[in-house]
Write a protein that holds these residues in place. Structure first.
Motif, PDB file in Angstrom:
ATOM      1  N   CYS A   1       4.262  -5.012   2.279  1.00  0.00           N
ATOM      2  CA  CYS A   1       3.717  -3.606   1.668  1.00  0.00           C
ATOM      3  C   CYS A   1       3.107  -3.079   2.289  1.00  0.00           C
ATOM      4  O   CYS A   1       3.201  -2.573   2.336  1.00  0.00           O
ATOM      5  N   ASN A   2       2.523  -3.636   2.995  1.00  0.00           N
ATOM      6  CA  ASN A   2       1.317  -3.239   3.960  1.00  0.00           C
ATOM      7  C   ASN A   2       2.141  -2.057   4.798  1.00  0.00           C
ATOM      8  O   ASN A   2       1.616  -1.157   5.093  1.00  0.00           O
ATOM      9  N   ARG A   3       2.535  -2.803   5.438  1.00  0.00           N
ATOM     10  CA  ARG A   3       3.434  -2.246   6.672  1.00  0.00           C
ATOM     11  C   ARG A   3       4.515  -0.685   5.940  1.00  0.00           C
ATOM     12  O   ARG A   3       4.187  -0.092   6.499  1.00  0.00           O
ATOM     13  N   VAL A   4       5.027  -1.369   4.536  1.00  0.00           N
ATOM     14  CA  VAL A   4       5.956  -0.122   4.120  1.00  0.00           C
ATOM     15  C   VAL A   4       5.112   1.089   4.066  1.00  0.00           C
ATOM     16  O   VAL A   4       5.631   2.129   4.244  1.00  0.00           O
ATOM     17  N   ASN A   5       3.762   1.029   3.202  1.00  0.00           N
ATOM     18  CA  ASN A   5       2.977   1.680   3.621  1.00  0.00           C
ATOM     19  C   ASN A   5       2.654   2.536   4.234  1.00  0.00           C
ATOM     20  O   ASN A   5       1.301   4.140   3.908  1.00  0.00           O
ATOM     21  N   ALA A   6       2.749   1.898   5.120  1.00  0.00           N
ATOM     22  CA  ALA A   6       1.556   2.365   6.729  1.00  0.00           C
ATOM     23  C   ALA A   6       2.711   3.404   7.460  1.00  0.00           C
ATOM     24  O   ALA A   6       3.224   3.714   8.505  1.00  0.00           O
ATOM     25  N   GLU A   7       4.320   3.161   6.922  1.00  0.00           N
ATOM     26  CA  GLU A   7       5.246   3.817   7.754  1.00  0.00           C
ATOM     27  C   GLU A   7       5.040   5.520   6.845  1.00  0.00           C
ATOM     28  O   GLU A   7       5.332   4.985   5.762  1.00  0.00           O
ATOM     29  N   PRO A   8       6.324   6.648   7.664  1.00  0.00           N
ATOM     30  CA  PRO A   8       6.611   7.905   7.162  1.00  0.00           C
ATOM     31  C   PRO A   8       7.678   7.253   6.358  1.00  0.00           C
ATOM     32  O   PRO A   8       8.951   6.329   6.163  1.00  0.00           O
ATOM     33  N   HIS A   9       7.533   8.234   4.750  1.00  0.00           N
ATOM     34  CA  HIS A   9       8.017   7.425   3.496  1.00  0.00           C
ATOM     35  C   HIS A   9       9.512   7.839   3.974  1.00  0.00           C
ATOM     36  O   HIS A   9       9.774   9.515   4.427  1.00  0.00           O
ATOM     37  N   GLY A  10      10.708   7.608   3.548  1.00  0.00           N
ATOM     38  CA  GLY A  10      12.577   8.422   3.678  1.00  0.00           C
ATOM     39  C   GLY A  10      12.677  10.045   2.801  1.00  0.00           C
ATOM     40  O   GLY A  10      13.292  10.981   3.653  1.00  0.00           O
ATOM     41  N   THR A  11      11.841  10.032   1.844  1.00  0.00           N
ATOM     42  CA  THR A  11      11.676  11.831   1.289  1.00  0.00           C
ATOM     43  C   THR A  11      10.162  12.324   1.691  1.00  0.00           C
ATOM     44  O   THR A  11      11.146  13.252   2.099  1.00  0.00           O
ATOM     45  N   THR A  12       9.312  11.865   1.273  1.00  0.00           N
ATOM     46  CA  THR A  12       8.352  12.942   1.553  1.00  0.00           C
ATOM     47  C   THR A  12       8.208  12.943   3.105  1.00  0.00           C
ATOM     48  O   THR A  12       7.603  13.666   3.811  1.00  0.00           O
ATOM     49  N   HIS A  13       8.972  12.256   3.869  1.00  0.00           N
ATOM     50  CA  HIS A  13       8.678  12.314   5.605  1.00  0.00           C
ATOM     51  C   HIS A  13       7.305  11.576   5.756  1.00  0.00           C
ATOM     52  O   HIS A  13       6.164  12.720   6.040  1.00  0.00           O
ATOM     53  N   GLU A  14       5.900  11.836   5.085  1.00  0.00           N
ATOM     54  CA  GLU A  14       4.623  11.637   4.923  1.00  0.00           C
ATOM     55  C   GLU A  14       4.222   9.748   5.179  1.00  0.00           C
ATOM     56  O   GLU A  14       5.385   9.224   4.543  1.00  0.00           O
ATOM     57  N   ILE A  15       3.195   9.950   5.276  1.00  0.00           N
ATOM     58  CA  ILE A  15       2.640   8.375   5.283  1.00  0.00           C
ATOM     59  C   ILE A  15       2.220   8.076   4.418  1.00  0.00           C
ATOM     60  O   ILE A  15       1.085   8.245   4.011  1.00  0.00           O
ATOM     61  N   PRO A  16       3.025   6.657   3.168  1.00  0.00           N
ATOM     62  CA  PRO A  16       2.243   6.535   1.782  1.00  0.00           C
ATOM     63  C   PRO A  16       0.944   6.846   1.953  1.00  0.00           C
ATOM     64  O   PRO A  16       0.238   7.052   0.719  1.00  0.00           O
TER      65      PRO A  16
END
Length: 414
Positions: free
Chosen positions: A264-279
């Motif tokens: 969870c920590n890792r994917v929340n620190a990567e750009p999201h596929g829809t928003t293209h921003e980091i959660p």
């Protein structure tokens, strides 16, 4: 590569009287190219190029095997071969996996977007089975996602009851640092007992109603037969299965959740596929309701267990001692965060701090105080009161009068 039509066009322009420079300006080809094709009798066939070795070559067999075993994502495969020493770019991995993976058709859906701090979505997913306490138990995944920032939280559980659902909410609120104005759910009995046409007429689960009333958020129910309204959370459950759980190796439920939190920590620190921003960066704009100022919610979860003859109860793969005089009795475990209270009937007999890990034994010395003396006393009483299994007796002897024996001696009395 030139086509036959282009080759014939250049030769036709030359027959019309145009020189090489004029043909070059007319067609856009370089003068050397025009000159080469005018000198040739047929369309030149380009020489085949030698295939250059790729950094991905040593890993292709591994990738093919992983794709055959599990439908893993390109990002997952990329991380795995990086750990094996691959130092190439993600693009060549993605392109290669696109070539070897069979194409799938994805139906189109309409996506619902929410403003910051307005809504979160919650769902459960079944994730196979787990052997716990000698029993085969279903494994579930609870997941919550914030609608605006796409921050995700997930945890594995062995139950989906109301107490577990509430505890998962408390964990998610603590992870996010707050909660949204409303949370969207499926029509599950742990949330709503009876759905009505109007939201104000819903019959909520009393235990869950006490929880959401305590925190002041509004529960919303997903429209029947319209899963698109919960698309964000449905994608999260699938993402956990594909990108984390599939092909993973774990030693216990605690180990699974420890690794899942790191995921969870890792994917929340990567750009999201829809928003293209980091959660985690968009989280700053969520304006969540803070936990500060809200009294801690006291949640007690109950589990039923039978105390073994050795005076132990089992919980999540570990064994905890209880006073020996309660051996063989039925007990109720009251769980509150990492504390466990053991109750027999109305009597609280002991308490323990829940420990992580598997197959551990937590033994309190005082629980067995006096047991040895009682066992020895019982053994002594047993020996005194015991009866032999059989007895030995001598042969039975017949008693005769002396006159009988005198008759055998042959003497005659006068």
């Amino acid at each position: 590569m030139f086509t036959v039509e282009e080759f014939l066009m250049i030769r036709d322009l030359h027959h019309q009287g145009l020189n090489i420079s004029q043909i070059s300006r007319e067609t856009g080809y370089h003068r050397n190219t025009v000159r080469k094709y005018l000198a040739a009798q047929t369309v030149p066939i380009p020489a085949s190029r030698r295939t250059r070795p790729s950094k991905l070559d040593p890993y292709k067999a591994y990738i093919q095997q992983r794709i055959r075993d599990y439908p893993l994502s390109a990002a997952r495969i990329y991380r795995e071969i990086q750990e094996m020493g691959f130092n190439g770019k993600y693009t060549i991995v993605k392109d290669y996996i696109r070539e070897i993976r069979p194409p799938t058709r994805v139906p189109a859906v309409f996506r619902y977007e929410t403003e910051p701090g307005v809504q979160a979505q919650v769902d459960w997913g079944e994730c196979g089975h787990l052997d716990v306490d000698g029993r085969r138990r279903k494994l579930y995944c609870f997941s919550m996602i914030l609608g605006y920032s796409r921050m995700r939280y997930a945890v594995f559980t062995l139950s989906t009851d109301t107490s577990t659902l509430i505890q998962c909410h408390l964990n998610a609120f603590e992870y996010f640092g707050g909660y949204t104005e409303e949370i969207l759910y499926d029509n599950i009995k742990t949330v709503v007992l009876k759905r009505a046409l109007r939201a104000g007429d819903h019959q909520w689960n009393p235990k869950f109603e006490d929880f959401f009333s305590h925190h002041g958020f509004i529960p919303r129910l997903c429209k029947p037969y319209c899963p698109q309204t919960k698309g964000k959370i449905e994608n999260t459950i699938g993402y956990v299965k594909r990108d984390f759980l599939l092909g993973g190796t774990f030693s216990s439920l605690d180990d699974m959740n420890r690794q899942l939190l790191q995921w969870c920590n890792r994917v929340n620190a990567e750009p999201h596929g829809t928003t293209h921003e980091i959660p985690v960066e968009r989280l700053q704009q969520e304006n969540l309701k803070p936990l500060i100022g809200i009294p801690p919610y006291r949640l007690r979860q109950e589990e039923h267990r039978k105390i073994s003859r050795e005076a132990y109860i089992s919980y999540l793969g570990n064994r905890y001692s209880v006073p020996y005089r309660f051996a063989g009795r039925e007990a109720i475990l009251e769980i509150q965060r990492d504390q466990m209270t053991v109750r027999v009937g109305t009597e609280i007999i002991c308490s323990h701090t829940i420990v992580p890990g598997h197959a551990r034994i937590i033994r309190e010395k005082e629980h067995f105080s006096g047991l040895l003396a009682e066992v020895m006393r019982c053994n002594a009483q047993s020996e005194t009161a015991s009866r032999p299994l059989f007895r030995m007796v001598g042969p039975e002897v017949e008693h005769r009068p002396l006159s009988v024996y005198e008759g055998f001696s042959g003497e005659v009395q006068l």
